[in-house]
Scaffold this active site. Structure first.
Site, PDB file in Angstrom:
ATOM      1  N   GLY A  87      -0.572  -0.925  -2.194  1.00 50.41           N
ATOM      2  CA  GLY A  87       0.293  -1.641  -1.273  1.00 50.41           C
ATOM      3  C   GLY A  87      -0.097  -3.086  -1.057  1.00 50.41           C
ATOM      4  O   GLY A  87       0.725  -3.901  -0.636  1.00 50.41           O
ATOM      5  N   ARG A  88      -1.349  -3.422  -1.337  1.00 57.49           N
ATOM      6  CA  ARG A  88      -1.789  -4.813  -1.203  1.00 57.49           C
ATOM      7  C   ARG A  88      -2.776  -5.168  -2.307  1.00 57.49           C
ATOM      8  O   ARG A  88      -3.605  -6.055  -2.152  1.00 57.49           O
ATOM      9  CB  ARG A  88      -2.414  -5.067   0.162  1.00 57.49           C
ATOM     10  CG  ARG A  88      -3.620  -4.199   0.482  1.00 57.49           C
ATOM     11  CD  ARG A  88      -4.274  -4.651   1.759  1.00 57.49           C
ATOM     12  NE  ARG A  88      -5.475  -3.878   2.035  1.00 57.49           N
ATOM     13  CZ  ARG A  88      -6.500  -4.324   2.735  1.00 57.49           C
ATOM     14  NH1 ARG A  88      -6.486  -5.554   3.213  1.00 57.49           N
ATOM     15  NH2 ARG A  88      -7.543  -3.556   2.967  1.00 57.49           N
ATOM     16  N   LYS A 108      -6.921  -8.149  -4.248  1.00 61.14           N
ATOM     17  CA  LYS A 108      -6.536  -7.469  -3.014  1.00 61.14           C
ATOM     18  C   LYS A 108      -6.099  -8.517  -2.000  1.00 61.14           C
ATOM     19  O   LYS A 108      -6.836  -9.464  -1.723  1.00 61.14           O
ATOM     20  CB  LYS A 108      -7.707  -6.659  -2.452  1.00 61.14           C
ATOM     21  CG  LYS A 108      -8.087  -5.448  -3.276  1.00 61.14           C
ATOM     22  CD  LYS A 108      -9.168  -4.626  -2.595  1.00 61.14           C
ATOM     23  CE  LYS A 108      -8.668  -3.966  -1.341  1.00 61.14           C
ATOM     24  NZ  LYS A 108      -9.711  -3.084  -0.733  1.00 61.14           N
ATOM     25  N   GLY A 121       1.186  -6.932   2.435  1.00 63.43           N
ATOM     26  CA  GLY A 121       0.443  -7.068   1.190  1.00 63.43           C
ATOM     27  C   GLY A 121      -0.711  -8.049   1.253  1.00 63.43           C
ATOM     28  O   GLY A 121      -1.319  -8.365   0.226  1.00 63.43           O
ATOM     29  N   ARG A 171     -11.637  -7.637  -6.980  1.00 61.13           N
ATOM     30  CA  ARG A 171     -12.472  -6.451  -7.173  1.00 61.13           C
ATOM     31  C   ARG A 171     -12.548  -6.097  -8.649  1.00 61.13           C
ATOM     32  O   ARG A 171     -11.557  -6.161  -9.371  1.00 61.13           O
ATOM     33  CB  ARG A 171     -11.888  -5.274  -6.384  1.00 61.13           C
ATOM     34  CG  ARG A 171     -12.652  -3.978  -6.558  1.00 61.13           C
ATOM     35  CD  ARG A 171     -12.286  -2.960  -5.499  1.00 61.13           C
ATOM     36  NE  ARG A 171     -10.931  -2.441  -5.617  1.00 61.13           N
ATOM     37  CZ  ARG A 171     -10.360  -1.655  -4.709  1.00 61.13           C
ATOM     38  NH1 ARG A 171     -11.020  -1.328  -3.612  1.00 61.13           N
ATOM     39  NH2 ARG A 171      -9.128  -1.213  -4.885  1.00 61.13           N
ATOM     40  N   ASP A 247      -7.171   9.504  -2.208  1.00 60.68           N
ATOM     41  CA  ASP A 247      -6.807   8.260  -2.890  1.00 60.68           C
ATOM     42  C   ASP A 247      -7.958   7.254  -2.884  1.00 60.68           C
ATOM     43  O   ASP A 247      -7.833   6.175  -3.457  1.00 60.68           O
ATOM     44  CB  ASP A 247      -5.557   7.631  -2.260  1.00 60.68           C
ATOM     45  CG  ASP A 247      -5.700   7.381  -0.770  1.00 60.68           C
ATOM     46  OD1 ASP A 247      -5.824   8.366  -0.033  1.00 60.68           O
ATOM     47  OD2 ASP A 247      -5.695   6.211  -0.343  1.00 60.68           O
TER      48      ASP A 247
END
Length: 495
Positions: A87-88, A108, A121, A171, A247
């Protein structure tokens, strides 16, 4: 610039959604991990802060990038959500590092995706700095974890409980395939996609499993072992993830997502920091059981691929789940043997560890300091004389009642005397018991300073946690346990 080779982008469209970062107004570089960039084979000029800020904010897309958001589902605090996804987060692509390992590079906070669910986001500065510090600390501590490549201030504000400065985090991960990725396709009864995903994960992470008669079962076994070992290592440094949803559990066996995570100060096995963990589901002591529960959810997804006969598939999967406890216990005891300087194995070692932890709990002893002082005591014991007495006094001052700690010391010394190589035992302890961890109150201090415009505490703490097993006088303050008024009681996700 980036030697991209984007294997995930070549998977079917149902696995991801193409999406481009949304430019930010005034990106400013906060941190860049030049050593990691070199290892990844990235041709970047570390002195060109403006160029780096443009790239790692998403304003400039490196040639060869194929940005996408990954689809996945997940159990969040035990409740299944069939469609989550990035989502982001936006995966720019993959590179192969100097060791031949394929790595994801992901932004991110670079803007909304088709999975944002009405979110913006974006990321706030505080959580970005937290993830940077925690990622690099975990790597330095020797714990498998995603890495921090860059942090950039966006020059924009984001709305959370209040308006906060925004930032973008880059990341690096062995991959971002999660148990939730399998759940996404299992929820849609898409067996073909599950087969594709199994083949992909085996090719990428466990190529030695290709020859197995039942590769899906072999994959389940390997992932279970990796997770058991990972959680054992978490417990060895007092780490509490805080959001062990399916998740947030990768197939690669890396620690991922450093939202409300925290480290123990005083030893309390049911300690919870995460503000969203109201029932203590992900407490320190509960983490092994939750890891096993998550592996069970993966097993459910893989049943059609394990065996055409459902009963046989269930029997085989249950055997893996039943083996998890023994594998975890062996890994955990191995971690704590190392913390006590025990290179050999004897009956009674488990009881020795448990007795120490019980004394620590009774005395509210600081987890990290206890084991580090025990390391110093082992060193002093070898020297003898006043050094031994002084080190023992320092060790014991962390305990109440002292009698219990003193009795345990006698048992430990007797056990340690049977080790064949005393210097090797001390060296083992120094590799197992860090002097510095990213203590919660220090992380909160650097975030508060950054929000006030001062990033120097961030950079100083980053330097401190980058060499956690060494004794550096200039970082002594980072070794200290928090005073009562400094204690952090709650940590927050930041989304």
């Amino acid at each position: 610039m980036f030697p991209f080779d984007n294997s995930y982008a070549r998977l079917p469209e149902s696995f991801h959604a193409s999406v481009y970062p949304e430019p930010v107004e005034g990106p400013v570089l906060i941190a860049f991990n030049a050593q990691l960039a070199q290892h990844l084979g990235l041709d970047l000029d570390a002195s060109d802060a403006g160029r780096l800020a443009a790239i790692f904010s998403g304003n400039v897309l490196p040639p060869g990038a194929e940005p996408l958001a990954m689809a996945y589902a997940g159990h969040q605090f035990g409740n299944f959500v069939p469609r989550l996804g990035d989502g982001r987060a936006i995966l720019l692509g993959e590179v192969v590092d100097a060791g031949g390992k394929r790595c994801d590079i992901q932004l991110k906070g670079a803007g909304p995706t088709p999975f944002s669910r009405r979110g913006d986001g974006r990321a706030a500065l505080g959580p970005v700095l937290r993830e940077y510090i925690l990622s690099e600390a975990m790597a330095a501590l020797g714990i498998p974890a995603t890495r921090a490549l860059a942090a950039v201030a966006s020059g924009e504000r984001v709305q959370r409980e209040r308006m906060l400065p925004g930032a973008v985090f880059t990341r690096v991960a062995a991959s971002h395939v999660r148990i939730g990725t399998f759940q996404f396709f299992a929820a849609r009864s898409d067996t073909d996609a599950l087969k594709t995903l199994v083949d992909y994960v085996i090719d990428r992470h466990y190529p030695d499993l290709k020859a197995e008669e039942k590769p899906a079962l072999a994959l389940l076994q390997r992932v279970a072992e990796r997770q058991a070992e990972l959680v054992a290592r978490w417990l060895g440094i007092g780490f509490i993830h805080g959001v062990m949803n399916t998740d947030n559990m990768t197939l690669s066996g890396e620690t991922i997502d450093f939202g409300p995570c925290a480290f123990l100060d005083e030893y309390e096995p049911m300690k919870v920091f995460s503000s969203i963990d109201q029932q203590g589901r992900y407490a320190y002591r509960n983490q092994p059981g939750i890891a096993q529960w998550n592996i069970a959810r993966l097993a459910e997804c893989l049943l059609p691929l394990i065996d055409a006969d459902e009963e046989q598939a269930v029997t085989a999967a249950n055997a893996v789940l039943q083996s998890f406890g023994a594998h975890f216990q062996a890994a955990w005891l191995g971690v704590f043997r190392g913390k006590l300087g025990l290179a050999t194995q004897e009956d009674g070692d488990d009881e020795l560890v448990q007795a120490l932890l019980s004394a620590m709990q009774d005395g509210r002893a600081d987890f990290t300091l206890t084991f580090r002082r025990l390391t110093d005591l082992a060193q002093a014991d070898a020297a003898g004389g006043d050094a031994r007495l002084q080190a023992e006094a320092v060790f014991l001052e962390g305990f109440m009642p002292w009698e219990k700690a003193e009795a345990w010391l006698a048992t430990w010394r007797n056990r340690l005397s049977r080790e064949p190589d005393a210097p090797a035992s001390i060296a083992l302890m120094r590799r197992a018991n860090p002097a510095i961890i990213p203590r919660n109150h220090r992380v909160e201090e650097l975030i508060a300073a950054a929000l006030a415009g001062d990033l120097s505490p961030f950079h100083r703490m980053l330097a401190a946690v980058s060499d956690p097993y060494a004794d550096h006088a200039e970082f002594d303050a980072y070794r200290e346990a928090p005073k009562d008024e400094e204690r952090v009681l709650r940590t927050f996700c930041g989304t």
